[in-house]
Design a protein around this motif. Sequence first.
Motif, mmCIF file in Angstrom:
data_model
loop_
_atom_site.group_PDB
_atom_site.id
_atom_site.type_symbol
_atom_site.label_atom_id
_atom_site.label_comp_id
_atom_site.label_asym_id
_atom_site.label_seq_id
_atom_site.Cartn_x
_atom_site.Cartn_y
_atom_site.Cartn_z
ATOM 1 N N MET A 1 0.832 -1.180 0.000
ATOM 2 C CA MET A 1 0.000 0.000 0.000
ATOM 3 C C MET A 1 0.876 1.242 0.000
ATOM 4 O O MET A 1 2.000 1.200 0.462
ATOM 5 C CB MET A 1 -0.931 -0.008 1.211
ATOM 6 N N ASP A 39 -7.884 1.727 4.040
ATOM 7 C CA ASP A 39 -6.915 0.910 4.785
ATOM 8 C C ASP A 39 -7.420 0.479 6.154
ATOM 9 O O ASP A 39 -6.696 -0.187 6.894
ATOM 10 C CB ASP A 39 -5.571 1.624 4.907
ATOM 11 N N ARG A 58 -6.860 -4.710 0.763
ATOM 12 C CA ARG A 58 -7.069 -4.348 -0.642
ATOM 13 C C ARG A 58 -8.231 -5.106 -1.290
ATOM 14 O O ARG A 58 -8.304 -5.260 -2.491
ATOM 15 C CB ARG A 58 -5.798 -4.543 -1.474
ATOM 16 N N HIS A 62 -11.406 -1.458 -0.820
ATOM 17 C CA HIS A 62 -10.671 -0.753 -1.875
ATOM 18 C C HIS A 62 -11.438 -0.729 -3.203
ATOM 19 O O HIS A 62 -10.919 -0.282 -4.211
ATOM 20 C CB HIS A 62 -9.312 -1.412 -2.092
ATOM 21 N N GLY A 104 -7.330 3.012 -4.055
ATOM 22 C CA GLY A 104 -7.027 1.803 -4.819
ATOM 23 C C GLY A 104 -6.115 2.086 -6.000
ATOM 24 O O GLY A 104 -5.236 1.279 -6.326
ATOM 25 N N ASP A 107 -2.638 2.330 -4.664
ATOM 26 C CA ASP A 107 -2.164 1.000 -4.266
ATOM 27 C C ASP A 107 -1.828 0.132 -5.475
ATOM 28 O O ASP A 107 -0.921 -0.693 -5.416
ATOM 29 C CB ASP A 107 -3.189 0.298 -3.385
ATOM 30 N N VAL A 116 -5.343 -4.989 -6.217
ATOM 31 C CA VAL A 116 -6.518 -4.294 -5.694
ATOM 32 C C VAL A 116 -7.779 -4.876 -6.327
ATOM 33 O O VAL A 116 -7.861 -5.016 -7.544
ATOM 34 C CB VAL A 116 -6.434 -2.781 -5.982
ATOM 35 N N ARG A 126 -7.870 -9.346 -8.374
ATOM 36 C CA ARG A 126 -7.096 -8.172 -7.961
ATOM 37 C C ARG A 126 -6.174 -7.733 -9.089
ATOM 38 O O ARG A 126 -5.665 -8.560 -9.830
ATOM 39 C CB ARG A 126 -6.312 -8.492 -6.689
#
Length: 185
Positions: A1, A39, A58, A62, A104, A107, A116, A126
């Motif tokens: 992150m 977070d 995540r 997110h 997001g 990240d 994410v 993700r």
Amino acid sequence: MASAFAHAALGATLGKLLLPHPRHWPYWVAAALCAALPDVDSVGYRLGVPYASLWGHRGLTHSLLAAAVVAAVGTLLGQVAHPARRPAAARLALLLFLATASHGLLDALTTGGLGVAFFSPWHPERYFFPFRPIKVSPLSIRAFLGAKGLRVLASEAVWVGLPCLMLLLLGQRWRQHQRLGSANK
């Protein structure tokens, strides 16, 4: 992150750009908080929630859905503000959505983690962006307070801080240009 500092800086920048009048400074703070909010899922990491699960880091918090929910709730709360200070609801909703969703996006630009879940809960896959220049921040405060934390902050200064400053300067120039244009009419 990315660190909470980078997320908050981007959120506050979006606030200043979308609601530039100084009377809206509380919304700049709200945008900074919304940008760091996803977070909250890192608490689950300490409680044994698997990283790759829906509620893991995540994951759902997110997602774009979470950003829409935060924006809707924040906009409703924003309607109780004093009418002279209250921005247009659509503008506030856009700000809070973009600020929360920016988490997001940052990240997905980092060098670590599992990616994410932008489309959670419907699509739990993700994602990362192909270009990942931001050093991933450690989840613990203790690990952040050392050489690794300094490397993260240096990376964020370049890849988040400088672009935020550039956007703020461009926004200021744009507003000056608009004022001069309307004064010359």
